[in-house]
Design a protein around this motif. Structure first.
Motif, PDB file in Angstrom:
ATOM      1  N   GLN A   7       0.818  -1.214   0.000  1.00 19.69           N
ATOM      2  CA  GLN A   7       0.000   0.000   0.000  1.00 19.69           C
ATOM      3  C   GLN A   7       0.854   1.267   0.000  1.00 19.69           C
ATOM      4  OE1 GLN A   7      -2.339   0.450   3.559  1.00 19.69           O
ATOM      5  NE2 GLN A   7      -3.685   1.955   2.627  1.00 19.69           N
ATOM      6  N   GLU A   8       1.929   1.276   0.755  1.00 16.53           N
ATOM      7  CA  GLU A   8       2.703   2.497   0.968  1.00 16.53           C
ATOM      8  C   GLU A   8       3.822   2.741  -0.041  1.00 16.53           C
ATOM      9  OE1 GLU A   8       2.135   4.900   3.273  1.00 16.53           O
ATOM     10  OE2 GLU A   8       0.349   3.803   3.907  1.00 16.53           O
ATOM     11  N   PHE A   9       4.185   1.737  -0.832  1.00 22.91           N
ATOM     12  CA  PHE A   9       5.302   1.894  -1.752  1.00 22.91           C
ATOM     13  C   PHE A   9       4.888   1.562  -3.174  1.00 22.91           C
ATOM     14  CE2 PHE A   9       7.208   1.159   2.366  1.00 22.91           C
ATOM     15  CZ  PHE A   9       8.229   2.092   2.406  1.00 22.91           C
ATOM     16  N   GLU A  10       5.593   2.155  -4.129  1.00 24.61           N
ATOM     17  CA  GLU A  10       5.398   1.864  -5.549  1.00 24.61           C
ATOM     18  C   GLU A  10       6.482   0.872  -5.955  1.00 24.61           C
ATOM     19  OE1 GLU A  10       6.025   4.281  -9.659  1.00 24.61           O
ATOM     20  OE2 GLU A  10       4.994   5.337  -8.052  1.00 24.61           O
ATOM     21  N   TRP A  11       6.090  -0.225  -6.564  1.00 24.45           N
ATOM     22  CA  TRP A  11       7.006  -1.305  -6.919  1.00 24.45           C
ATOM     23  C   TRP A  11       7.169  -1.363  -8.429  1.00 24.45           C
ATOM     24  CZ3 TRP A  11       8.936  -4.552  -3.001  1.00 24.45           C
ATOM     25  CH2 TRP A  11       8.394  -4.312  -1.743  1.00 24.45           C
ATOM     26  N   SER A  12       8.395  -1.564  -8.909  1.00 23.99           N
ATOM     27  CA  SER A  12       8.644  -1.733 -10.342  1.00 23.99           C
ATOM     28  C   SER A  12       9.811  -2.689 -10.540  1.00 23.99           C
ATOM     29  CB  SER A  12       8.933  -0.383 -10.996  1.00 23.99           C
ATOM     30  OG  SER A  12      10.055   0.230 -10.404  1.00 23.99           O
ATOM     31  N   LYS A  41       9.944   2.624  -4.074  1.00 30.98           N
ATOM     32  CA  LYS A  41      10.023   4.015  -3.656  1.00 30.98           C
ATOM     33  C   LYS A  41       8.729   4.411  -2.985  1.00 30.98           C
ATOM     34  CE  LYS A  41       8.669   6.006  -8.105  1.00 30.98           C
ATOM     35  NZ  LYS A  41       9.032   6.926  -9.163  1.00 30.98           N
ATOM     36  N   PRO A  42       8.792   5.294  -2.001  1.00 25.48           N
ATOM     37  CA  PRO A  42       7.584   5.722  -1.285  1.00 25.48           C
ATOM     38  C   PRO A  42       6.579   6.372  -2.232  1.00 25.48           C
ATOM     39  CG  PRO A  42       9.559   6.470  -0.144  1.00 25.48           C
ATOM     40  CD  PRO A  42       9.980   5.928  -1.477  1.00 25.48           C
ATOM     41  N   ARG A  43       5.305   6.101  -2.001  1.00 28.54           N
ATOM     42  CA  ARG A  43       4.254   6.761  -2.787  1.00 28.54           C
ATOM     43  C   ARG A  43       4.114   8.193  -2.304  1.00 28.54           C
ATOM     44  NH1 ARG A  43       1.032   3.033  -5.686  1.00 28.54           N
ATOM     45  NH2 ARG A  43       1.302   0.918  -4.939  1.00 28.54           N
ATOM     46  N   VAL A  44       3.826   9.083  -3.227  1.00 23.52           N
ATOM     47  CA  VAL A  44       3.608  10.488  -2.861  1.00 23.52           C
ATOM     48  C   VAL A  44       2.200  10.916  -3.087  1.00 23.52           C
ATOM     49  CG1 VAL A  44       5.759  11.755  -2.863  1.00 23.52           C
ATOM     50  CG2 VAL A  44       4.885  10.918  -5.000  1.00 23.52           C
TER      51      VAL A  44
END
Length: 44
Positions: A7-12, A41-44
Motif C-alpha cells: 500500500q505504501e510503496f510503488e514497486w517496479s 520508492k515511497p508513494r507520494v
C-alpha cells in the motif's frame, strides 16, 4: 506488514523495462529460476 508495504510503496521491475519470469526450478523447494529484483520508492 506485507499489505502495508504494498500500500505504501510503488514497486517496479529492476532494471527498468526488464521482463519478470515466474518460471520455477526444482531444488529442495521450488524457487524462481531468475530471482525477482525490484525498485521500491515511497508513494507520494
Amino acid at each position: 506488514m506485507l499489505a502495508k508495504m504494498v500500500q505504501e510503496f510503488e514497486w517496479s521491475a529492476y532494471p527498468p523495462g526488464s521482463e519478470i519470469d515466474f518460471a520455477g526450478k526444482l531444488e529442495f523447494t521450488v524457487v524462481m529460476k531468475s530471482p525477482l529484483r525490484a525498485m521500491v520508492k515511497p508513494r507520494v
